[in-house]
Design a protein around this motif. Structure first.
Motif, PDB file in Angstrom:
ATOM      1  N   GLY A  98      12.409  76.806  10.119  1.00 41.34           N
ATOM      2  CA  GLY A  98      11.060  76.254  10.085  1.00 41.34           C
ATOM      3  C   GLY A  98      10.007  77.090   9.393  1.00 41.34           C
ATOM      4  O   GLY A  98       8.809  76.835   9.542  1.00 41.34           O
ATOM      5  N   LEU A 101       7.853  74.938   7.110  1.00 39.73           N
ATOM      6  CA  LEU A 101       7.063  74.000   7.904  1.00 39.73           C
ATOM      7  C   LEU A 101       5.823  74.691   8.477  1.00 39.73           C
ATOM      8  O   LEU A 101       4.718  74.138   8.450  1.00 39.73           O
ATOM      9  N   GLU A 102       5.997  75.901   8.972  1.00 42.33           N
ATOM     10  CA  GLU A 102       4.858  76.667   9.482  1.00 42.33           C
ATOM     11  C   GLU A 102       3.882  76.989   8.350  1.00 42.33           C
ATOM     12  O   GLU A 102       2.660  76.849   8.512  1.00 42.33           O
ATOM     13  N   GLN A 105       1.853  73.877   7.321  1.00 41.70           N
ATOM     14  CA  GLN A 105       0.794  73.564   8.277  1.00 41.70           C
ATOM     15  C   GLN A 105      -0.389  74.505   8.107  1.00 41.70           C
ATOM     16  O   GLN A 105      -1.545  74.072   8.195  1.00 41.70           O
ATOM     17  N   CYS A 124      13.959  73.562  15.051  1.00 42.65           N
ATOM     18  CA  CYS A 124      12.627  73.238  14.528  1.00 42.65           C
ATOM     19  C   CYS A 124      11.848  72.360  15.510  1.00 42.65           C
ATOM     20  O   CYS A 124      10.645  72.570  15.724  1.00 42.65           O
ATOM     21  N   TYR A 129       7.877  71.486  15.445  1.00 42.02           N
ATOM     22  CA  TYR A 129       7.792  70.892  14.120  1.00 42.02           C
ATOM     23  C   TYR A 129       8.492  69.534  14.075  1.00 42.02           C
ATOM     24  O   TYR A 129       9.373  69.246  14.895  1.00 42.02           O
TER      25      TYR A 129
END
Length: 294
Positions: A98, A101-102, A105, A124, A129
């Motif tokens: 992830g 993804l972090e 964001q 995740c 997420y």
């Protein structure tokens, strides 16, 4: 017993190839057409798969160095936003633990992950997420769903890389960008020590990696899939640097990174290459030239 893996180059379909390296479990050749290094034969069932043991015990240490990995991913996401300033959402294919993804964001994007590993998808989701189970070659999303798609060290793992790039093109919105990172076929260990390095060895990356791209044929593969390669290199650096008190740090850091990229290009250090490719808008045409080199 060895079984055929690719009967022809999976990118340009040429059938002629020169031998690169051979083990009793697998062999690789270099396409005489586009130069792609691809797996020609392999023992069926080789490898351990991509579930919990892979992530916990792999030399890459996928579950450690979280802050470092997120900072690196954030720099890459910001580069993507420079080429797609309108972007509102991002898909990370091969989302692992992830990190992207972090980072997405933090950059103000709505982030979605996709992975063929159920362990990765569950991890995740446990971290809060959005992640879906699925493969690069058959993504569970409608056409034109995302503005940015990141594909970091995933393309070399799939059996049909061109099908994967075409799926990226399908799921991208017009004007959206794909950020693709793969191992570099021009890495010095591949050139001078193919049997001793980890790239081809069946007990290391050999069972995982089916293709090795060079900068030019990765850009060409993106173009064949219907995306316009706009930037390629050993590392794609941001064009817009910070202003104000942070500016001196940013400019010094950029200069050092730029110098390091040039050293890597000459000496064949650094194991990866990167390409940013854009899905043309409806009235746009694909450029005939290769991507600009970093």
């Amino acid at each position: 017993m060895l079984a055929p893996f690719y009967a022809a180059c999976p990118v340009c379909k040429a059938t002629e190839a020169r031998a690169v390296v051979a083990f009793k479990e697998l062999s690789y050749g270099r396409c005489t057409g586009c130069g792609l290094i691809y797996k020609r034969e392999q023992v069926p069932g080789l490898g351990v798969g991509y579930e919990e043991n892979y992530f916990k015990h792999n030399r890459a240490k996928y579950l450690s160095r979280w802050d470092h990995r997120v900072r690196k991913c954030l720099r890459q996401v910001l580069v993507c936003q420079e080429y797609a300033p309108h972007a509102k959402d991002l898909l990370d294919v091969g989302c692992s633990a992830g990190y992207v993804l972090e980072a997405a964001q933090r950059a103000g994007l709505k982030a979605t992950g996709l992975d063929y590993s159920q362990f990765s998808v569950n991890l995740c989701r446990e971290r809060g997420y959005t992640a879906e189970y699925g493969s690069l070659t058959q993504m569970p999303f409608p056409d034109a769903s995302f503005d940015i798609i990141t594909l970091k060290h995933t393309l070399e793992h799939v059996d049909q890389p061109m099908d994967g790039l075409r799926e990226i093109q399908r799921v991208l919105r017009p004007g959206g960008v794909a950020f693709v990172i793969v191992p570099d076929a021009a890495y010095y260990k591949i050139i001078v020590m193919p049997r001793k390095g980890r790239s081809f060895r069946p007990d290391r990356r050999g069972w995982q990696h089916h293709v090795y791209f060079y900068e030019h044929n990765l850009a060409d593969a993106c173009a064949r899939a219907g995306m316009a390669p706009v930037k390629a290199g050993k590392d794609i650096l941001r064009r817009r640097l910070a202003k104000g008190l942070r500016a001196p740090y940013e400019y010094v850091r950029f200069a050092l990174l730029w110098a390091w990229v040039q050293v890597c290009r000459v000496t064949h250090l650094r194991r990866e290459i990167q390409v940013i490719a854009q899905k043309p808008k409806a009235d746009a045409q694909l450029p005939a030239s290769h991507a600009e080199a970093a």
